[in-house]
Write an enzyme that holds these catalytic residues in place. Structure first.
Site, short mmCIF file in Angstrom:
data_model
loop_
_atom_site.label_atom_id
_atom_site.label_comp_id
_atom_site.label_asym_id
_atom_site.label_seq_id
_atom_site.Cartn_x
_atom_site.Cartn_y
_atom_site.Cartn_z
CG ASN A 40 38.16 39.37 69.32
OD1 ASN A 40 37.79 38.43 68.31
ND2 ASN A 40 39.05 40.49 69.34
N PRO A 56 45.26 51.81 69.40
CG PRO A 56 46.81 51.47 67.62
CD PRO A 56 46.16 51.19 69.04
CG ASP A 57 39.04 53.38 66.69
OD1 ASP A 57 38.66 52.90 65.52
OD2 ASP A 57 37.89 53.33 67.50
CE LYS A 89 30.26 51.08 68.39
NZ LYS A 89 30.04 49.72 68.62
N1 CTP Z 1 37.72 49.30 65.27
C1 CTP Z 1 39.04 49.63 64.98
N2 CTP Z 1 39.97 49.72 65.87
C2 CTP Z 1 39.82 49.57 67.34
C3 CTP Z 1 38.55 49.20 67.59
C4 CTP Z 1 37.31 48.95 66.61
O1 CTP Z 1 39.23 49.74 63.62
N3 CTP Z 1 40.76 49.79 67.86
C5 CTP Z 1 36.82 49.25 64.25
C6 CTP Z 1 36.33 47.79 64.32
O2 CTP Z 1 36.91 47.12 62.92
C7 CTP Z 1 34.72 47.99 63.72
C8 CTP Z 1 34.54 48.97 64.75
O3 CTP Z 1 35.61 49.81 64.78
O4 CTP Z 1 34.60 48.62 62.33
C9 CTP Z 1 33.78 48.72 65.98
O5 CTP Z 1 33.92 49.80 66.90
P1 CTP Z 1 34.27 49.64 68.44
O6 CTP Z 1 34.10 50.82 69.18
O7 CTP Z 1 35.24 48.68 68.58
O8 CTP Z 1 32.73 48.92 68.64
P2 CTP Z 1 32.30 47.77 69.36
O9 CTP Z 1 33.25 46.60 69.32
O10 CTP Z 1 30.99 47.48 68.71
O11 CTP Z 1 32.41 47.81 70.78
P3 CTP Z 1 31.73 49.21 71.61
O12 CTP Z 1 30.37 49.13 71.18
O13 CTP Z 1 32.26 48.81 72.81
O14 CTP Z 1 32.47 50.50 71.33
#
Ligand code: CTP
Length: 411
Positions: A216, A311-312, A345
């Site tokens: 990205n 993984p998140d 979130k």
């Molecule tokens: N994040 C993470 N690991 C992931 C995805 C996201 O640590 N696999 C963290 C990012 O670093 C950021 C936050 O989660 O702090 C963003 O959440 P995310 O759910 O990815 O939100 P967006 O990128 O804004 O996307 P969406 O709105 O689609 O959820």
């Protein structure tokens, strides 16, 4: 103007290199000494062609250190002791030649040796002809030195001794005094000393096959700036960075990774920590079964890529447990309904704070140098004005420091 009271009792080792601006360094010695600073000077051979050792000696009321090989100097005051007995090294004027030798790590005279052997902070005041300053070599040397934590004041624009105009004039003595006072003021302000922080930054690259990947547009600027800002306030920072074009920020331990799974492993390896800031743009998905064989055009049309969830990292670090950092901060990049989505979130991920921003096309946030953010906490939301990413980082680091000071006082 910086508050000069902080200068009293400080010890500066002044390196005077060979430039016409060296005459201003005599004035600098006087201004520092008036403010209670002990100044010891190293004069390079070229420097001694511009100012006399006698003038420097009279103004510092100390020996002038000149020769790496002088037995008397080495027995009375080795170069290690010279730096050990200083709180800050100031190089004024810092010539193109000395900057190049510093960048290359050379130790071919007393000045370069002291600068290589020191573990003390270094402030340089460059002074040279405008074309020398603008030359790609000097610029690259300066960038490298700054990425290693070397501080800089100037150069200023103006008419130079060579009758040319442009950047290259050494900062005026009082500007250098201000920069020195600013350095000491900042050094005294380390509210996060003793705290450990993990910061994620940049994109992740998720392989499709050994030569292709999904990525990205994240530049890593905001995350890197946050790591640097936390380190500046005294935190011991581990920056876990995806592939970016940025230099490693000074004062941080940096782990370079490519994929989300590697990022998570690096974060877990950096635990325990008091603070985690997840600023990385982690790929939500990776290609399932990406192997070590390059996908071929086999006439059967484009391959169907099966994606699987990554993984998140933010949610994992936020999970309650003994190893959960006391303060976990996430980012929310939204393109509309910023506050509503970001608030949801925060709850979904289980983090303490969310820094929310609008990354709609046209805002210039993604990859740009400015950011307009809202800080969402359990007890409310603050909207910050549009600022440079460095300024957002500094303000966030101050908010983190305040959180810990407040917490500490409450206990
Ligand atoms: N994040 C993470 N690991 C992931 C995805 C996201 O640590 N696999 C963290 C990012 O670093 C950021 C936050 O989660 O702090 C963003 O959440 P995310 O759910 O990815 O939100 P967006 O990128 O804004 O996307 P969406 O709105 O689609 O959820």
């Amino acid at each position: 103007m910086a508050d000069h009271a902080i200068l009293a009792g400080k010890r500066v080792l002044l390196v005077i290199a060979g430039g016409i601006a060296a005459y201003k360094s005599l004035e600098l010695i006087r201004r520092l000494r008036e403010r209670g600073v002990t100044v010891r000077a190293v004069l390079t051979e070229a420097g001694a062609r511009f100012v006399t050792p006698l003038s420097v000696q009279a103004l510092t009321e100390d020996t002038v250190y000149r020769d790496l090989w002088s037995l008397t100097d080495e027995s009375e005051m080795g170069h290690i002791r010279l730096s050990r007995e200083a709180d800050l090294l100031v190089v004024a004027p810092a010539t193109a030649n000395l900057l190049a030798r510093m960048a290359a790590g050379m130790a071919d005279d007393l000045a370069a040796t002291v600068l290589l052997a020191t573990d003390k902070p270094v402030l340089v005041a460059p002074a040279m002809n405008v074309r020398m300053w603008q030359h790609a070599a000097t610029q690259a040397n300066m960038t490298l030195l700054e990425s290693r934590g070397v501080l800089r004041v100037g150069p200023n624009d103006g008419v130079m001794a060579c009758n040319e105009f442009g950047p290259g004039r050494m900062a005026e003595p009082m500007e250098i005094v201000d920069a020195i006072a600013g350095f000491f003021a900042e050094a005294a302000h380390r509210p996060l000393a003793g705290r450990r922080a993990i910061v994620t930054s940049g994109p992740t690259h998720e392989p499709i096959d050994p030569v292709r990947y999904i990525a990205n547009r994240s530049s890593g600027r905001q995350g890197h700036a946050i790591a640097a800002a936390l380190a500046k306030l005294g935190a011991a920072v581990t920056l876990v960075s995806g592939p970016t074009r940025l230099p490693d920020p000074a004062g941080c331990r940096v782990t370079h990774i490519e994929t989300a799974r590697e990022m998570l492993a690096a974060c877990e390896a950096a635990l325990p920590a008091d603070i985690a800031v997840c600023a990385a743009a982690v790929a939500d998905w990776r290609v399932d079964g990406a192997g070590d064989r390059k996908l071929k055009k086999d006439g059967g049309g484009p391959p169907a890529l099966a994606l699987t969830e990554n993984p998140d990292i933010l949610a994992t670090l936020s999970r309650p447990g003994e190893r959960r950092p006391a303060l976990v901060v996430g980012f929310a990049a939204e393109t509309g309904d910023v506050l509503a989505y970001a608030t949801a979130k925060r709850a979904r991920k289980g983090c303490d704070w969310i820094v929310a921003n609008d990354v709609s096309p046209g805002t210039g946030t993604f990859g740009g140098s400015d950011n307009t953010v809202h800080l969402i906490r359990a007890d409310g939301m603050e909207s910050w004005p549009t600022m440079a990413k460095d300024a957002v980082a500094a303000r966030l680091a101050e908010a983190v420091a305040e959180h810990f000071t407040k917490d500490f006082k409450a206990k």
